[in-house]
Design a protein around this motif. Sequence first.
Motif, PDB file in Angstrom:
ATOM      1  N   UNK A  54       1.189  -1.012  -0.258  1.00  0.00           N
ATOM      2  CA  UNK A  54       0.072  -0.539  -0.285  1.00  0.00           C
ATOM      3  C   UNK A  54       0.837   1.251  -0.068  1.00  0.00           C
ATOM      4  N   UNK A  55       2.176   1.034   1.062  1.00  0.00           N
ATOM      5  CA  UNK A  55       2.840   2.347   0.666  1.00  0.00           C
ATOM      6  C   UNK A  55       3.159   2.905  -0.474  1.00  0.00           C
ATOM      7  N   UNK A  56       3.451   1.471  -0.820  1.00  0.00           N
ATOM      8  CA  UNK A  56       4.673   1.349  -2.481  1.00  0.00           C
ATOM      9  C   UNK A  56       4.105   2.070  -3.373  1.00  0.00           C
ATOM     10  N   UNK A  57       3.067   1.972  -3.144  1.00  0.00           N
ATOM     11  CA  UNK A  57       1.690   1.997  -4.695  1.00  0.00           C
ATOM     12  C   UNK A  57       1.020   3.921  -4.216  1.00  0.00           C
ATOM     13  N   UNK A  58       0.600   4.392  -3.149  1.00  0.00           N
ATOM     14  CA  UNK A  58       0.533   5.131  -2.947  1.00  0.00           C
ATOM     15  C   UNK A  58       0.706   6.157  -1.850  1.00  0.00           C
ATOM     16  N   UNK A  59       2.399   5.476  -1.322  1.00  0.00           N
ATOM     17  CA  UNK A  59       2.577   6.869  -0.453  1.00  0.00           C
ATOM     18  C   UNK A  59       3.237   7.668  -0.905  1.00  0.00           C
ATOM     19  N   UNK A  60       3.629   9.332   0.073  1.00  0.00           N
ATOM     20  CA  UNK A  60       3.432   8.792   1.646  1.00  0.00           C
ATOM     21  C   UNK A  60       1.936   8.819   1.749  1.00  0.00           C
ATOM     22  N   UNK A  61       1.289   7.914   3.064  1.00  0.00           N
ATOM     23  CA  UNK A  61       0.239   8.135   3.263  1.00  0.00           C
ATOM     24  C   UNK A  61      -0.060   8.481   4.810  1.00  0.00           C
ATOM     25  N   UNK A  62      -1.499   8.970   5.367  1.00  0.00           N
ATOM     26  CA  UNK A  62      -1.498   9.179   6.368  1.00  0.00           C
ATOM     27  C   UNK A  62      -2.175   7.772   7.085  1.00  0.00           C
ATOM     28  N   UNK A  63      -2.230   7.776   8.868  1.00  0.00           N
ATOM     29  CA  UNK A  63      -2.520   6.513   9.107  1.00  0.00           C
ATOM     30  C   UNK A  63      -3.964   5.826   8.801  1.00  0.00           C
ATOM     31  N   UNK A  64      -4.325   6.562   8.950  1.00  0.00           N
ATOM     32  CA  UNK A  64      -6.489   6.141   8.333  1.00  0.00           C
ATOM     33  C   UNK A  64      -6.270   5.418   6.643  1.00  0.00           C
ATOM     34  N   UNK A  70       8.241   7.958   9.441  1.00  0.00           N
ATOM     35  CA  UNK A  70       7.966   8.635   8.776  1.00  0.00           C
ATOM     36  C   UNK A  70       8.894  10.472   8.611  1.00  0.00           C
ATOM     37  N   UNK A  71       7.136  11.113   7.508  1.00  0.00           N
ATOM     38  CA  UNK A  71       8.525  12.178   6.575  1.00  0.00           C
ATOM     39  C   UNK A  71       8.123  13.123   7.337  1.00  0.00           C
ATOM     40  N   UNK A  72       7.895  13.289   9.001  1.00  0.00           N
ATOM     41  CA  UNK A  72       8.369  14.444  10.208  1.00  0.00           C
ATOM     42  C   UNK A  72       8.296  14.068  11.382  1.00  0.00           C
ATOM     43  N   UNK A  73       8.689  14.709  11.454  1.00  0.00           N
ATOM     44  CA  UNK A  73       8.569  14.667  13.785  1.00  0.00           C
ATOM     45  C   UNK A  73       7.018  14.828  14.194  1.00  0.00           C
ATOM     46  N   UNK A  74       6.249  15.845  13.378  1.00  0.00           N
ATOM     47  CA  UNK A  74       4.928  16.859  14.018  1.00  0.00           C
ATOM     48  C   UNK A  74       4.203  14.963  13.972  1.00  0.00           C
ATOM     49  N   UNK A  75       3.192  15.254  15.024  1.00  0.00           N
ATOM     50  CA  UNK A  75       1.729  14.132  15.048  1.00  0.00           C
ATOM     51  C   UNK A  75       1.395  14.116  13.659  1.00  0.00           C
ATOM     52  N   UNK A  76       1.381  12.941  13.305  1.00  0.00           N
ATOM     53  CA  UNK A  76       0.198  12.939  12.292  1.00  0.00           C
ATOM     54  C   UNK A  76       0.504  13.196  10.662  1.00  0.00           C
ATOM     55  N   UNK A  77       2.330  12.844  10.874  1.00  0.00           N
ATOM     56  CA  UNK A  77       3.427  13.301   9.764  1.00  0.00           C
ATOM     57  C   UNK A  77       2.897  11.621   8.888  1.00  0.00           C
ATOM     58  N   UNK A  78       2.686  12.048   7.367  1.00  0.00           N
ATOM     59  CA  UNK A  78       2.595  10.717   6.607  1.00  0.00           C
ATOM     60  C   UNK A  78       4.040   9.681   6.847  1.00  0.00           C
ATOM     61  N   UNK A  79       3.292   8.514   6.667  1.00  0.00           N
ATOM     62  CA  UNK A  79       4.375   6.947   6.616  1.00  0.00           C
ATOM     63  C   UNK A  79       4.681   7.370   5.149  1.00  0.00           C
ATOM     64  N   UNK A  80       6.041   6.738   5.651  1.00  0.00           N
ATOM     65  CA  UNK A  80       6.777   6.568   3.611  1.00  0.00           C
ATOM     66  C   UNK A  80       7.747   5.139   3.994  1.00  0.00           C
ATOM     67  N   UNK A  81       8.086   4.530   2.915  1.00  0.00           N
ATOM     68  CA  UNK A  81       9.214   3.701   2.889  1.00  0.00           C
ATOM     69  C   UNK A  81      10.422   3.927   3.120  1.00  0.00           C
ATOM     70  N   UNK A  82      11.253   3.397   4.281  1.00  0.00           N
ATOM     71  CA  UNK A  82      12.202   3.124   4.072  1.00  0.00           C
ATOM     72  C   UNK A  82      13.023   3.262   2.682  1.00  0.00           C
ATOM     73  N   UNK A  83      14.405   2.826   2.696  1.00  0.00           N
ATOM     74  CA  UNK A  83      14.682   2.734   1.609  1.00  0.00           C
ATOM     75  C   UNK A  83      14.929   0.929   1.409  1.00  0.00           C
ATOM     76  N   UNK A  84      14.908   0.445   2.200  1.00  0.00           N
ATOM     77  CA  UNK A  84      15.187  -0.633   2.585  1.00  0.00           C
ATOM     78  C   UNK A  84      13.932  -1.171   1.931  1.00  0.00           C
TER      79      UNK A  84
END
Length: 282
Positions: free
Chosen positions: A142-152, A180-194
Amino acid sequence: MNQPYVSAPPVFPINSFDAQRVEDAFALMGPKWTTWSVMTLAQEGSPMRIRDIAAKLPFVSEQVLGLRLAAMHTDGLVTRTDTRHGAPYQLSALGESLTHVHRTLADWSRIHLASEATAEAERVEDAVRRLRPRHSTALIQVLACGGPMRFGHIAEGIGRADAFTRQRLLRLQADGLVTRTGPQHGAPYVLTDAGQALGPVYAAVEHWSAPLAPQPVLPPPTFVAMSQRTHPGLPLGSDGARTAAALRRSAAVPNALFSHAPQPQPRVPASATAPSAPGRVR
């Protein structure tokens, strides 16, 4: 002057694989000591009794290995030479074909997770531990296809409850596959290089799992008179730290076992504790 044609490296889109098949395969190869047992049998290249395998792996008890080999026999990874009690084990064709999967997992781990020297089997088991949890593959896809993505959106994408999705994201973050793309609450998630580099791993695992996939049930043949036949028929975590400690404590451990084997050698070269040599990255 025309430049010589150079073929592009194979591309394996992460979301092109069957997540269920991949996770079923990880569940089969994932139990602790499965990789060590497979590599020991592959290195020996001939049937081995439980006590002989235990002698190669002095940091595992003979009783634990016996239970693991019995489960591997049920799963079709090993066979026995006969039905007598204590009969030796040897790899099945399915077990032998794990060599390529192990090599791919080790290369991925060495390049994207930890480059320090460690036993090849330990590296592989750690990689499987990170990738094995249920629905991790679907979440990564899901993240590979649509990231960065929020939790919901991630929870909706994998069709799981919020609590489960949160737990799985925390696990994948701890294992270095999601950030996560940043430290703030609700920041989107993204895949790392790994995480983004998992395509070749999923390809190897899905290809290996092909014999495990359920075969379609064909209807019984219908009799056709000869006069009517117009046409003939035409997929290093905490356990690793404990293993490393056991290796250091054991005076019986050989100098080098399970170092990285280049293609096309089917066996894994000797020794359990020696650092693995860099593998070839395709």
